[in-house]
Design an enzyme around this catalytic site. Structure first.
Site, mmCIF file in Angstrom:
data_model
loop_
_atom_site.group_PDB
_atom_site.id
_atom_site.type_symbol
_atom_site.label_atom_id
_atom_site.label_comp_id
_atom_site.label_asym_id
_atom_site.label_seq_id
_atom_site.Cartn_x
_atom_site.Cartn_y
_atom_site.Cartn_z
ATOM 1 N N ASP A 1 -11.114 -14.625 3.245
ATOM 2 C CA ASP A 1 -10.328 -13.368 2.824
ATOM 3 C C ASP A 1 -8.961 -13.621 2.911
ATOM 4 O OD1 ASP A 1 -9.436 -10.866 2.501
ATOM 5 O OD2 ASP A 1 -10.693 -9.934 4.409
ATOM 6 N N TYR B 1 -7.328 4.489 0.446
ATOM 7 C CA TYR B 1 -8.639 3.607 0.504
ATOM 8 C C TYR B 1 -8.500 3.040 1.889
ATOM 9 C CZ TYR B 1 -7.474 -1.001 -0.400
ATOM 10 O OH TYR B 1 -7.055 -2.443 -0.272
ATOM 11 N N ASN C 1 -20.103 -4.320 11.764
ATOM 12 C CA ASN C 1 -20.850 -3.922 12.809
ATOM 13 C C ASN C 1 -20.194 -3.000 13.737
ATOM 14 O OD1 ASN C 1 -23.575 -5.355 12.738
ATOM 15 N ND2 ASN C 1 -22.196 -7.327 12.601
ATOM 16 N N TRP D 1 0.827 -1.179 0.002
ATOM 17 C CA TRP D 1 0.028 -0.052 -0.013
ATOM 18 C C TRP D 1 0.868 1.092 -0.282
ATOM 19 C CZ3 TRP D 1 -1.382 -4.640 1.757
ATOM 20 C CH2 TRP D 1 -2.635 -5.119 1.588
ATOM 21 N N HIS E 1 -13.632 -2.516 1.599
ATOM 22 C CA HIS E 1 -12.554 -3.876 1.512
ATOM 23 C C HIS E 1 -13.377 -4.900 0.767
ATOM 24 C CE1 HIS E 1 -9.835 -6.788 2.984
ATOM 25 N NE2 HIS E 1 -10.548 -7.312 3.599
ATOM 26 N N CYS F 1 -6.503 -5.406 -1.589
ATOM 27 C CA CYS F 1 -7.851 -6.155 -1.331
ATOM 28 C C CYS F 1 -8.383 -6.770 -2.300
ATOM 29 C CB CYS F 1 -8.460 -5.591 -0.043
ATOM 30 S SG CYS F 1 -9.715 -4.365 -0.961
#
Length: 748
Positions: free
Chosen positions: A421, A581, A461, A304, A398, A339
């Site tokens: 993931d 991001y 959440n 990144w 994401h 991602c």
């Protein structure tokens, strides 16, 4: 002096020095000797050939007699041409391959020609399958299949047609068969032993998962969804912000030449035991670790940083094929990924092996929250954000994957879509991986179910908690935003290029009784929430939506709305930052301190002109501007906040094609771009590819002057009929995420 029988043994004094190195200086190596009889078979590439002749006993003095009078094999036809029955019925006709590819739990056919007509009463033969080194029947890595109903193995066999010397054999692997590349032999029983066909690579075949068969744990009943999540090669991945959604096109390329071998190599590189490769839960979990390179030299190197000198920028990729083939060819991790690249390549891996899969995007995804349900933002006493002490972040979006499978390890009802993931975030069982976690378990707060349900639950959440930090270091909660994280979860719709909102699969509606119950259940499993009960402020700050093209000036508006019957004064701060991001700040470019005077039940607006020069030189990839407004109401002391992410819109590439638009006919693709800026774009890479029509290619331009036009033409020959998409990207350090696409419908 003592005699030999009574001599005292010498005393051994412990030493802290290391033991001497073995001869040659090499450290000792761990081996299987003395622990297991043989090493665990974990490589599909390694094969152990079965002998051409396996005698029943020792030969006589003159050896074995001639076997010419007994049944012998002259030809084996794998029936592997694209238009033949096997590939058609097994939905594998799109694979660009020279081998037979079938799906487990479903019959396929092999045509065997003998040296004379086959006599079922007298002749005995079997079709044998082996996978990996040292295949064994007890491990299900060796499987004989017999033609007669009187003698059967777990894999069913039957004679479909017998015509003279040619026998067409029907073979049905079990619905839980090991997935991978098998070697096939034809074995004939003679009085003296078993004679086999010689090893021949052309008779190898691949067995995949089968979502078309009910007995397979990856069975997906919805035909349209099954076709989308297994067979579709052209995908759309969503990014940007929840109220200004952008699309990134991707060629999954799961049927491209060499991709299947690359996917199997990923499992070999992980050391996954061959015997476990029929279990999609284990397959997906190991793959989620192997798609990143953090701790196992997996497929992709994440970065990144903005510096991609030693690889390809994440925003430059157009598909998965180049990535997987490069990893397979070089045996080294490929740079670089973020991602959506992890999710896209993982999607290709799963679909290639036959596991239904899709890419999902969660807008405003909580990270670095230490397993709780709080993302903390620290403010100073005046309401300004304290960047030094604010450590948590909220990603603008994401991407992860969902794969479809039954879960025999979970209670009934928690199969179906599972979140996985490959982006390395936190370790799970000691490795950077996540899932598979039941999406239904996440929605209902069953966070003890394996694997990593609590982590995904927190991503969708979390509360955003604003703290006011006093001069003495103490902090007080002044604002809690409960509806910011997990604002929208999207995936591509089935059968179209539209988006599908799947937020309701992950969470109940905000503020509902069901949501409150689930969050309370989550706390039982350690996902703590902030319990502050704050009075509702009677003044609200708003930052209206903005659509801004990169390089444009724009107008920023801050609106304050009062619901009080009395006048209110708000001392406000608004900061504008360039952010990745991931929510990490790169640089500030705007700071304003307006005082807003409001009459009872009134709203006021403050406007500022933001020139492009203030942010352009500070831009980082994906060009996100982040505005945070905070204010303190003088009359009540309450802190009020508003946040807005603006994803700058990039210029577009144009793609056109010319030619007959027909399979096996020459066509030409033209990629066109005009530099809209006054400055020069340097070290520019342009890439283009299209599923089934154009393999990935790229072209390098040293510079594209401001205002000038670039045109690139590329010849290609479609190798498959049907609808597809051409995808192109343009990428350089000064301008990321420029893309274009064109839909094609190739005629047969």
């Amino acid at each position: 002096m003592a005699d030999a029988d009574t001599a005292v043994p010498p005393v051994v004094v412990p030493s802290s020095a290391p033991p001497p190195a073995p001869p040659g200086g090499a450290p000792p190596k761990a081996t299987h000797h003395g622990r297991v009889a043989a090493p665990v078979a974990s490589s599909n590439e390694d094969t152990e050939e079965l002998p051409e002749f396996e005698p029943f006993g020792a030969p006589g003095p003159r050896g074995f007699p001639s076997l010419a009078e007994y049944l012998d094999i002259t030809k084996v036809d794998m029936m592997k041409k694209r238009g033949e029955i096997n590939h058609q019925q097994h939905h594998t006709d799109r694979f660009n391959t020279d081998f037979l590819i079938v799906r487990r739990g479903q019959e396929f056919q092999v045509k065997i020609t003998f040296n004379r007509p086959y006599d079922a009463d007298k002749d005995k033969f079997a079709v044998e399958f082996g996978i990996g080194p040292s295949p064994q029947f007890s491990k299900r890595t060796y499987m004989p299949v017999f033609p007669t109903p009187e003698r059967q193995s777990p894999w069913a066999g039957r004679v479909v047609v017998a015509a003279g010397p040619t026998v067409t054999m029907g073979i049905t692997p079990t619905a839980d068969a090991i997935v991978g590349r098998y070697r096939l032999y034809i074995a004939v029983v003679t009085p003296y032993g078993i004679r086999r066909t010689r090893p021949d690579d052309s008779r190898d075949l691949y067995i995949l998962y089968n979502p078309w068969v009910k007995e397979d744990v990856v069975f997906l009943e919805d035909e349209e969804e099954r076709d989308e999540c297994v067979l579709n090669e052209s995908g759309v991945i969503y990014h940007g912000t929840w109220d200004d959604i952008a699309e990134r096109n991707w060629n999954f390329g799961q049927f491209d030449f060499g991709v299947l071998d690359a996917c199997l190599y990923v499992m070999d590189r992980a050391g996954m035991p061959i015997v476990n490769r029929g279990d999609p839960v284990k397959m997906a979990r190991i793959a989620s670790a192997m798609l990143n390179s953090r701790d196992d030299d997996g497929v992709l190197v994440g970065s990144w940083s903005g510096d991609y000198s030693y690889g390809v920028a994440p925003t430059s990729w157009t598909g998965s094929t180049d990535i997987l083939l490069s990893y397979y060819r070089t045996r080294k991790p490929v740079g670089y990924a973020q991602c959506w690249v992890y999710a896209a390549v993982f999607n290709s891996f799963l679909r290639c092996l036959g596991i239904p899969a899709r890419v999902v995007t969660n807008f405003y995804s909580a990270h670095d929250n230490d397993g709780n349900l709080k993302t903390d933002i620290i403010l100073d006493e005046n309401g300004r954000i304290d960047r030094k002490n604010t450590r948590d972040s909220i990603w603008n979006y994401h991407c992860w994957n969902e794969c479809f499978m039954a879960r025999a390890d979970l209670p009934t009802g928690f199969g179906g879509w599972q979140a996985v993931d490959a982006t390395p975030q936190e370790t799970s069982d000691g490795m950077f991986r996540c899932g598979p976690a039941s999406v239904r378990a996440i929605k209902h707060g069953e966070l003890c179910f394996p694997f990593d349900a609590a982590f995904v639950f927190a991503e969708v959440n979390s509360d955003v908690v604003f703290h006011s930090r006093k001069r003495d270091g103490t902090m007080e909660v002044v604002k809690v935003k409960k509806d910011h994280v997990g604002r929208l979860i999207l995936t591509k719709a089935t059968g179209s290029y539209d988006s599908r909102d799947i937020t309701e699969l992950y969470k109940f509606p905000e503020g509902s009784v069901e949501e409150r119950t689930v969050l309370e259940k989550g706390e039982v499993y350690g996902c703590a929430r902030d319990q502050s009960t704050l009075p509702e402020a009677d003044v609200e700050l708003r930052l209206p939506a903005l659509e801004v093209a990169v390089g444009d000036d724009f107008e920023l508006c801050l609106e304050a709305v009062s619901r009080s019957g009395e006048p209110r004064t708000v001392d406000a701060y608004i900061t504008g930052s360039v952010v990745y991001y991931t929510g990490v700040t790169s640089a500030d470019f705007l700071f304003k301190t307006p005082t807003l005077e409001l009459e009872a039940n009134q709203s006021v607006k403050e406007l500022w002109q933001v020139p492009a020069r203030s942010y352009m030189k500070k831009l980082v990839e994906q060009a996100n501007l982040h505005f945070i407004a905070t204010g303190k109401v003088k009359e009540t002391g309450q802190i009020i906040t508003a946040m807005k992410v603006v994803a700058l819109h990039m210029p577009k590439l144009s793609i056109k094609v010319s030619g007959l638009n027909k399979i096996n006919e020459l066509m030409v693709a033209t990629v066109d771009f005009t530099n809209p800026f006054s400055f020069v774009l340097e070290h520019v890479y342009v890439r283009v590819e299209g599923a089934g029509v154009l393999s990935p290619v790229f072209k390098y331009y040293g510079l594209i002057p401001g205002g000038s036009r670039m045109t690139w033409t590329e010849e290609f020959t479609p190798r498959r009929a049907g609808p597809t998409r051409l995808i192109a990207t343009l990428d350089c350090a000064a301008l990321r995420q420029v893309s274009g696409q064109l839909e094609l419908d190739v005629l047969p």
